[in-house]
Scaffold this motif. Structure first.
Motif, PDB file in Angstrom:
ATOM      1  N   ILE A   1       0.437  -1.094  -0.410  1.00  0.00           N
ATOM      2  CA  ILE A   1      -0.082   0.036  -0.152  1.00  0.00           C
ATOM      3  C   ILE A   1       0.711   1.040  -0.130  1.00  0.00           C
ATOM      4  CG2 ILE A   1      -1.589   0.884   1.399  1.00  0.00           C
ATOM      5  CD1 ILE A   1      -2.705  -1.122   2.651  1.00  0.00           C
ATOM      6  N   ASP A   2       0.379   2.380  -0.867  1.00  0.00           N
ATOM      7  CA  ASP A   2       1.464   3.448  -0.700  1.00  0.00           C
ATOM      8  C   ASP A   2       0.186   4.473  -1.439  1.00  0.00           C
ATOM      9  OD1 ASP A   2       3.602   4.792  -0.577  1.00  0.00           O
ATOM     10  OD2 ASP A   2       3.626   5.571  -3.019  1.00  0.00           O
ATOM     11  N   ASN A   3       0.553   5.515  -0.167  1.00  0.00           N
ATOM     12  CA  ASN A   3      -0.843   6.688  -0.894  1.00  0.00           C
ATOM     13  C   ASN A   3      -2.117   6.274  -0.263  1.00  0.00           C
ATOM     14  OD1 ASN A   3       0.944   8.709  -0.546  1.00  0.00           O
ATOM     15  ND2 ASN A   3       1.013   8.945  -2.596  1.00  0.00           N
ATOM     16  N   GLY A   4      -2.348   5.384  -0.041  1.00  0.00           N
ATOM     17  CA  GLY A   4      -4.061   4.274   0.218  1.00  0.00           C
ATOM     18  C   GLY A   4      -4.888   3.319  -0.601  1.00  0.00           C
ATOM     19  N   VAL A   5      -3.375   3.386  -1.555  1.00  0.00           N
ATOM     20  CA  VAL A   5      -3.841   2.518  -2.429  1.00  0.00           C
ATOM     21  C   VAL A   5      -3.162   1.762  -2.689  1.00  0.00           C
ATOM     22  CG1 VAL A   5      -3.362   2.359  -5.054  1.00  0.00           C
ATOM     23  CG2 VAL A   5      -4.147   4.791  -3.927  1.00  0.00           C
ATOM     24  N   ASP A   6      -3.450   0.139  -2.820  1.00  0.00           N
ATOM     25  CA  ASP A   6      -3.102  -1.049  -3.024  1.00  0.00           C
ATOM     26  C   ASP A   6      -2.685  -1.977  -3.806  1.00  0.00           C
ATOM     27  OD1 ASP A   6      -2.874  -3.921  -1.931  1.00  0.00           O
ATOM     28  OD2 ASP A   6      -4.555  -3.934  -1.453  1.00  0.00           O
ATOM     29  N   PHE A   7      -1.244  -2.077  -4.141  1.00  0.00           N
ATOM     30  CA  PHE A   7      -0.868  -2.282  -5.322  1.00  0.00           C
ATOM     31  C   PHE A   7      -0.618  -4.125  -5.838  1.00  0.00           C
ATOM     32  CE2 PHE A   7       0.440   2.600  -5.609  1.00  0.00           C
ATOM     33  CZ  PHE A   7       0.772   2.790  -5.923  1.00  0.00           C
ATOM     34  N   ARG A   8      -0.615  -4.369  -4.900  1.00  0.00           N
ATOM     35  CA  ARG A   8      -1.191  -6.122  -5.518  1.00  0.00           C
ATOM     36  C   ARG A   8      -1.538  -6.748  -6.147  1.00  0.00           C
ATOM     37  NH1 ARG A   8      -2.242 -10.733  -0.833  1.00  0.00           N
ATOM     38  NH2 ARG A   8      -1.569 -13.071  -2.377  1.00  0.00           N
ATOM     39  N   PRO A   9      -3.076  -6.505  -6.297  1.00  0.00           N
ATOM     40  CA  PRO A   9      -3.898  -6.542  -7.608  1.00  0.00           C
ATOM     41  C   PRO A   9      -2.878  -6.151  -8.785  1.00  0.00           C
ATOM     42  CG  PRO A   9      -5.495  -5.230  -6.277  1.00  0.00           C
ATOM     43  CD  PRO A   9      -3.794  -5.267  -5.557  1.00  0.00           C
ATOM     44  N   ILE A  10      -2.745  -5.416  -9.042  1.00  0.00           N
ATOM     45  CA  ILE A  10      -1.679  -4.933 -10.696  1.00  0.00           C
ATOM     46  C   ILE A  10       0.114  -5.727 -10.958  1.00  0.00           C
ATOM     47  CG2 ILE A  10      -0.979  -2.662 -10.354  1.00  0.00           C
ATOM     48  CD1 ILE A  10      -1.451  -1.360 -12.203  1.00  0.00           C
ATOM     49  N   LEU A  11       0.050  -6.372  -9.262  1.00  0.00           N
ATOM     50  CA  LEU A  11       1.350  -5.909  -9.652  1.00  0.00           C
ATOM     51  C   LEU A  11       1.692  -8.027  -9.956  1.00  0.00           C
ATOM     52  CD1 LEU A  11       3.713  -4.420  -6.809  1.00  0.00           C
ATOM     53  CD2 LEU A  11       3.753  -4.344  -9.406  1.00  0.00           C
ATOM     54  N   SER A  12       0.944  -8.304  -8.984  1.00  0.00           N
ATOM     55  CA  SER A  12       0.363 -10.134  -8.709  1.00  0.00           C
ATOM     56  C   SER A  12       0.326  -9.990 -10.373  1.00  0.00           C
ATOM     57  CB  SER A  12      -0.730 -10.343  -7.670  1.00  0.00           C
ATOM     58  OG  SER A  12      -2.163  -9.987  -8.240  1.00  0.00           O
ATOM     59  N   GLN A  13      -0.739  -9.899 -11.154  1.00  0.00           N
ATOM     60  CA  GLN A  13      -1.046  -9.937 -12.715  1.00  0.00           C
ATOM     61  C   GLN A  13      -0.407  -9.282 -13.652  1.00  0.00           C
ATOM     62  OE1 GLN A  13      -4.239  -6.150 -12.416  1.00  0.00           O
ATOM     63  NE2 GLN A  13      -6.058  -7.814 -12.635  1.00  0.00           N
ATOM     64  N   LEU A  14       1.137  -8.740 -12.963  1.00  0.00           N
ATOM     65  CA  LEU A  14       2.263  -8.586 -13.891  1.00  0.00           C
ATOM     66  C   LEU A  14       3.002 -10.116 -14.396  1.00  0.00           C
ATOM     67  CD1 LEU A  14       3.538  -4.861 -13.323  1.00  0.00           C
ATOM     68  CD2 LEU A  14       1.966  -5.584 -14.915  1.00  0.00           C
ATOM     69  N   VAL A  15       2.719 -10.853 -12.912  1.00  0.00           N
ATOM     70  CA  VAL A  15       2.851 -12.053 -12.546  1.00  0.00           C
ATOM     71  C   VAL A  15       2.434 -13.687 -13.612  1.00  0.00           C
ATOM     72  CG1 VAL A  15       4.149 -13.659 -11.099  1.00  0.00           C
ATOM     73  CG2 VAL A  15       4.589 -11.310 -10.899  1.00  0.00           C
ATOM     74  N   SER A  16       0.600 -12.829 -13.405  1.00  0.00           N
ATOM     75  CA  SER A  16      -0.160 -14.155 -13.612  1.00  0.00           C
ATOM     76  C   SER A  16      -1.162 -13.656 -13.963  1.00  0.00           C
ATOM     77  CB  SER A  16      -0.187 -15.504 -13.270  1.00  0.00           C
ATOM     78  OG  SER A  16      -0.996 -16.759 -13.112  1.00  0.00           O
ATOM     79  N   SER A  17      -1.884 -13.245 -14.665  1.00  0.00           N
ATOM     80  CA  SER A  17      -2.977 -13.328 -16.176  1.00  0.00           C
ATOM     81  C   SER A  17      -3.506 -13.382 -16.835  1.00  0.00           C
ATOM     82  CB  SER A  17      -3.437 -11.388 -15.084  1.00  0.00           C
ATOM     83  OG  SER A  17      -2.321 -10.624 -15.929  1.00  0.00           O
ATOM     84  N   GLU A  18      -3.915 -13.188 -17.670  1.00  0.00           N
ATOM     85  CA  GLU A  18      -4.746 -12.940 -18.695  1.00  0.00           C
ATOM     86  C   GLU A  18      -3.554 -12.316 -19.802  1.00  0.00           C
ATOM     87  OE1 GLU A  18      -5.523 -15.498 -21.299  1.00  0.00           O
ATOM     88  OE2 GLU A  18      -7.825 -15.187 -19.661  1.00  0.00           O
ATOM     89  N   LEU A  19      -2.541 -11.429 -18.915  1.00  0.00           N
ATOM     90  CA  LEU A  19      -1.693 -10.408 -19.881  1.00  0.00           C
ATOM     91  C   LEU A  19      -0.446 -10.622 -18.911  1.00  0.00           C
ATOM     92  CD1 LEU A  19      -1.279  -8.968 -22.330  1.00  0.00           C
ATOM     93  CD2 LEU A  19      -2.365  -7.141 -21.488  1.00  0.00           C
ATOM     94  N   ASP A  20       0.315 -12.162 -19.310  1.00  0.00           N
ATOM     95  CA  ASP A  20       1.535 -11.312 -18.225  1.00  0.00           C
ATOM     96  C   ASP A  20       2.911 -11.817 -18.815  1.00  0.00           C
ATOM     97  OD1 ASP A  20       1.589 -14.187 -18.179  1.00  0.00           O
ATOM     98  OD2 ASP A  20       0.348 -14.701 -16.737  1.00  0.00           O
TER      99      ASP A  20
END
Length: 447
Positions: A195-214
């Motif tokens: 979390i940075d400035n109240g925003v959770d970055f875990r969803p997008i960072l995990s999507q860069l590792v595993s998602s439909e467009l990783d």
């Protein structure tokens, strides 16, 4: 590898990405025996039987994925206002490590060897024990009384092995659990690390590792296509990366793509689909997988993967091939001697067919030994995604249209609807020495 910049960075010459660079703390992970093990595990298993150039390994692939994920991160967050430069650097490093380690627990040769992995309890994954306090997670339900898989070994390596010790020594501000949280979306993060400035970055960072467009898919499609000598996996990765961005939903950040690159995304999905149909599901690869499965599940199989992580590190493709050569089992010997069963019948369908079973029974009635293999391929895992995957949507945004609204990607393109069905390839195999007899039987079957 060659030293660069007074040994601050190490250069790796990659046939796909050219010169890529790793900082010395990352090289410390690459140099562990646990990570070097990936050099002895082929990326495509038995595919070299049909594509002789496909001898590349999971070490090279994983090194490429980490490089790509760094490029993607830099493109997405090139002007993002992080609270501090150190936060941006920490997030970038964490996602690079997750990409680097995403495949570290892979079993020898192919996913088929997961059938001889031990019960999960034998791995003694401390992090999973910690997960028991969260009663609503998938791990709490699935963790007991099941066989381990390669993803469990990956979490063990990352959080409780020589690799985790190396991470702690070289990256004091990144605990192994945070890397594990990007590899496995179901794990609970213990604090506000992402979390940075109240925003959770875990969803997008995990999507860069595993998602439909990783980054994983971007690397293996181009890499596998290159080494197999095919055109199926050719994608416009530069355009895709240039147009990858973010979309905020409440206090979480998710992966997004600019609408102008949506056609490249469609091509990306179709390229992967065709690779599954024409390369990963090639009839020679499939029959070797089937024969290996028959050996590994036979009563006389003595090949078992250990739960002890140090012992597991000693198991790779070469050890399995040596075992197969020494085993008396006929399936093991067919693999070792390169005497696979031969395709007698192949049918491509979009629905289940009763013909393969009828053919199989007719052949067996004549005393013939038959292997019936049915391969299923779908365009997207949106059709069968886990709850964690479905919760991590990729969005389409249009930065050049002020009236447009971000929409989930599966609602923004017709590709998912048009390819929603499953492609089914049914194959009937028989022993080559019985092929002529089987062919005569086949031609007399009335269906």
């Amino acid at each position: 590898m060659s030293a660069l910049f007074a040994e601050v960075f190490v250069e790796i010459r990659d046939p796909i990405h050219g010169s890529i660079y790793y900082a010395e703390p990352e090289v410390a992970i690459l140099d562990t025996a646990e990570y070097q093990r990936l050099r002895a595990i082929k990326q495509l298993g038995f595919s070299e039987m049909s594509f002789p150039g496909a001898t590349h390994n999971r070490y090279l692939h994983s090194v490429g994925v980490a490089h790509l994920v760094g490029r993607v991160f830099d493109s997405i967050f090139r002007i993002y206002p992080f609270s501090k430069p150190t936060v941006k650097a920490r997030f970038r490093q964490t996602v690079r490590l997750a990409a680097l380690l995403h495949d570290v627990g892979h079993g020898p040769l192919s996913h088929t060897t997961e059938t001889v992995m031990p019960q999960l309890s034998e791995l003694k994954i401390k992090l999973y024990d910690e997960e028991l306090k969260y009663a609503d997670t998938a791990h709490t339900v699935m963790y007991k009384n099941r066989r381990a898989n390669h993803e469990d070994y990956t979490i063990k390596y990352v959080t409780d092995s020589n690799i985790s010790s190396t991470i702690e020594k070289n990256f004091p501000d990144i605990a192994p659990i945070y890397i594990a949280c990007l590899i496995d979306k179901a794990l609970h993060c213990p604090d506000d690390f992402f979390i940075d400035n109240g925003v959770d970055f875990r969803p997008i960072l995990s999507q860069l590792v595993s998602s439909e467009l990783d980054a994983d898919r971007m690397d293996y499609l181009e890499r596998d296509s290159y080494f197999c000598g095919t055109n199926y996996g050719k994608i416009d990765s530069h355009w895709l990366i240039q147009n990858m961005t973010f979309h905020r939903v409440e206090d979480k950040l998710y992966l997004a793509i600019n609408r102008r690159a949506l056609y490249s995304f469609d091509d990306f999905l179709i390229s992967r689909h065709h690779m599954h149909l024409m390369v990963y599901g090639h009839h020679k690869s499939i029959i070797y997988e089937e024969m290996l499965n028959r050996y590994l599940t036979s009563p006389d199989c003595t090949f078992q993967l250990p739960g002890n992580i140090d012992e597991y590190t000693l198991y790779n493709d070469y050890r399995l091939h040596e075992h197969l050569r020494s085993a008396n089992n006929p399936w093991a010997q067919r693999i070792a001697q390169r005497r696979p069963f031969k395709v007698l019948l192949e049918q491509h369908n979009t629905t289940e067919s009763d013909r393969p079973e009828l053919v199989k029974k007719a052949l067996e009635k004549e005393g013939l030994e038959v292997i019936w293999a049915s391969s299923h391929a779908r365009l997207s895992k949106y059709h069968t995604a886990s709850p964690e995957e479905r919760a991590s949507q990729i969005f389409v945004v249009d930065q050049l249209d002020p009236w447009s609204h971000p929409t989930p990607i599966n609602q923004s393109t017709e590709i998912f609807r048009r390819y929603e069905g499953t492609r089914i390839i049914d194959r009937i195999y028989v022993a080559p020495e019985e092929f002529e007899k089987a062919d005569k039987v086949l031609r007399n079957i009335k269906i």
